[in-house]
Design a protein around this motif. Structure first.
Motif, PDB file in Angstrom:
ATOM      1  N   ASN A 161      35.479  41.231  44.150  1.00 38.01           N
ATOM      2  CA  ASN A 161      36.197  40.043  43.687  1.00 38.01           C
ATOM      3  C   ASN A 161      37.674  40.101  44.068  1.00 38.01           C
ATOM      4  OD1 ASN A 161      33.896  38.949  42.480  1.00 38.01           O
ATOM      5  ND2 ASN A 161      34.326  39.909  40.511  1.00 38.01           N
ATOM      6  N   CYS A 178      34.042  28.886  41.639  1.00 42.20           N
ATOM      7  CA  CYS A 178      34.274  30.320  41.506  1.00 42.20           C
ATOM      8  C   CYS A 178      33.105  31.080  42.132  1.00 42.20           C
ATOM      9  CB  CYS A 178      34.392  30.676  40.024  1.00 42.20           C
ATOM     10  SG  CYS A 178      34.692  32.432  39.719  1.00 42.20           S
ATOM     11  N   ARG A 237      33.070  34.569  41.814  1.00 41.16           N
ATOM     12  CA  ARG A 237      33.201  35.928  41.284  1.00 41.16           C
ATOM     13  C   ARG A 237      31.839  36.526  40.958  1.00 41.16           C
ATOM     14  NH1 ARG A 237      37.819  38.121  39.712  1.00 41.16           N
ATOM     15  NH2 ARG A 237      36.831  39.250  38.023  1.00 41.16           N
ATOM     16  N   CYS A 254      31.449  34.103  34.839  1.00 39.17           N
ATOM     17  CA  CYS A 254      32.185  35.361  34.897  1.00 39.17           C
ATOM     18  C   CYS A 254      33.177  35.487  33.743  1.00 39.17           C
ATOM     19  CB  CYS A 254      32.898  35.497  36.240  1.00 39.17           C
ATOM     20  SG  CYS A 254      34.279  34.348  36.480  1.00 39.17           S
TER      21      CYS A 254
END
Length: 179
Positions: free
Chosen positions: A21, A143, A145, A159
């Motif tokens: 990440n 996102c 992640r 996340c």
């Protein structure tokens, strides 16, 4: 069959997800940042990370991300490939107040290989108990992640609470606009 995940396994997968990440968003772009990150997570060998180590780590990150997103059988094949390429030699160790646990490489091995082998060993544990589905990507479309889902019924979708709230607010606004 699913077994509870030992703290070490969960910590390894959380570490691996954060490496990927942070690299993706650009906060891990140098040897200095990787050294600080690994030291924060108490990853062995952090103090000696060089630019060559960081570059080798970034090359492994692509493989680790692919393994994260792979199905169980593909993850098993990929883990075996990492073991071969890094010349993994699992052995039991005790250190830093931790009880017996596995290390995939001897002390002093290249840190990039140590990170890749740790990731592969963690995936092997998940493959063995058929629980690779706990390695997830955030459910917020904005996102990407990675996170390790430790919820009892594997129901975590985001996340963070920030991404969960952002998605819920967007869904609410979309419904309100339809009224």
């Amino acid at each position: 069959m699913s077994l509870p995940h030992p703290r070490e396994l969960a910590r390894t997968l959380e570490f691996i997800a954060e490496v990927c990440n942070q690299r993706r968003v650009g906060t891990l772009g140098s040897a200095t940042s990787l050294r600080a990150f690994c030291a924060e997570w108490r990853f062995p060998g952090a103090s000696t990370i060089t630019k060559a180590d960081a570059d080798a780590t970034w090359a492994h990150v692509r493989t680790i991300e692919t393994m994260w997103d792979a199905d169980r059988d593909t993850a098993a094949v990929m883990a075996n490939r990492v073991f071969r390429e890094c010349d993994a030699r699992p052995h039991l160790v005790r250190h830093d107040g931790l009880d017996w646990h596995l290390h995939g490489l001897p002390a002093g091995a290249p840190i990039a290989d140590a990170i890749a082998v740790d990731a592969a060993m963690a995936f092997v544990d998940l493959v063995r108990v058929d629980d690779t589905a706990r390695c997830k990507r955030c459910g917020d479309a904005r996102c990407e992640r990675m996170f390790f889902d430790l919820s009892r019924n594997r129901s975590r979708r985001f996340c963070s609470t920030t991404c969960q709230s952002r998605t819920n607010v967007a869904a609410f606004r979309a419904r309100a606009g339809q009224l």
